[in-house]
Write a protein that holds these residues in place. Sequence first.
Motif: not given
Length: 376
Positions: A190-195, A166-167
Amino acid sequence: MATLCKPSVSVPEHVITLEETLGLARRRHTDHPQLPLALRLIENTGVRTRHLVRPIEETLRHPGFAARNKAYEEEAKARVPAVVEEALRNAGVGASDIGVIIYVSCTGFMMPSLTSWLINTMQFAPTTRQLPIAQLGCAAGGAAINRAHDFCTSYPESNALIVACEFCSLCYQPTDLGVGSLLSNGLFGDAVAATVVRGQGGTGVRLERNGSYLVPGTESWIAYDVRETGFHFLLDKRVPGTMEALAPALRSLAELHGWNASALDFYIVHAGGPRILDDLERILGIPAKAFRFSKATLTQYGNIASATVLDALRRLFEEGGAPHRASGLLAGFGPGITAEMALGRWSSADAVDSADAVDRDLSGVAALTREDLTLS
């Protein structure tokens, strides 16, 4: 049973503080008749810092939708792989162990999806399923968890990778001057995440039930108006009060599972703004500290859309997790108005291994006893 493992989260290097946000608003909108109201609303969000993919001077310029979307693709390809690699390590799996990639984002558009690029560049199997979700907004983090749960229930020998990119700053529209737009300019980050959701094994939240709820007649309350200049965010003034309708849905899901939504051990909830959490505390009778992870995400990163739930979950892990079999709720809220909800218990791989060892020992004792009885 599917286990939601520790997320990896990365925020960009460019930081804007609350004080800087308020200063920009005062300078850029000096004559705005509702500026005092907008400033007060921004201050009341609880957001203290946000992270942006581009410097603030560049963010404030609008080079056009095409340039913005190109920047989205460039930044996603530059930032997502490292987050994915860390998420795989956290879960103790490799790219070849992933059966589906669920990619959620509402701040840029690519076709083919970034899932195709990830499969081609990060050694995922060409048979990896792809599930891009673009239109659930902030609720998509919860939806991704639920779709991963569904997948791993159907294919328990496989695993699901969730990526949230999400930017929000790339959706900034300098000509949108409504109070809702000004508030959004001081809220989103803004952030990037993963799991990874593992079909078998792993430490984290052992998912047991999921559900969705849409508040009737509210589809216009959170929306995009898509124009030549890109995505224009629309926010109805009634949105902050939506927990009056969504809290009962949380309670009903818990009751279906034989649980009391007011008496769980942990809560991982999308923090779109402080009133969401305040209202849930009041309506469900939950102590304020129960939402400490969601509040920390909001304070330090702002509303990071679909990545919010994953970052709040990361904070639970970094606090040391929860006791084995502790009960919890995860929920994301977004356009629709939609709630994506999940229930699960904390599962420690060590505790599970120990329990399995005890079961094996007891089975051995039982077998030995049967043999003794037979011999006698």
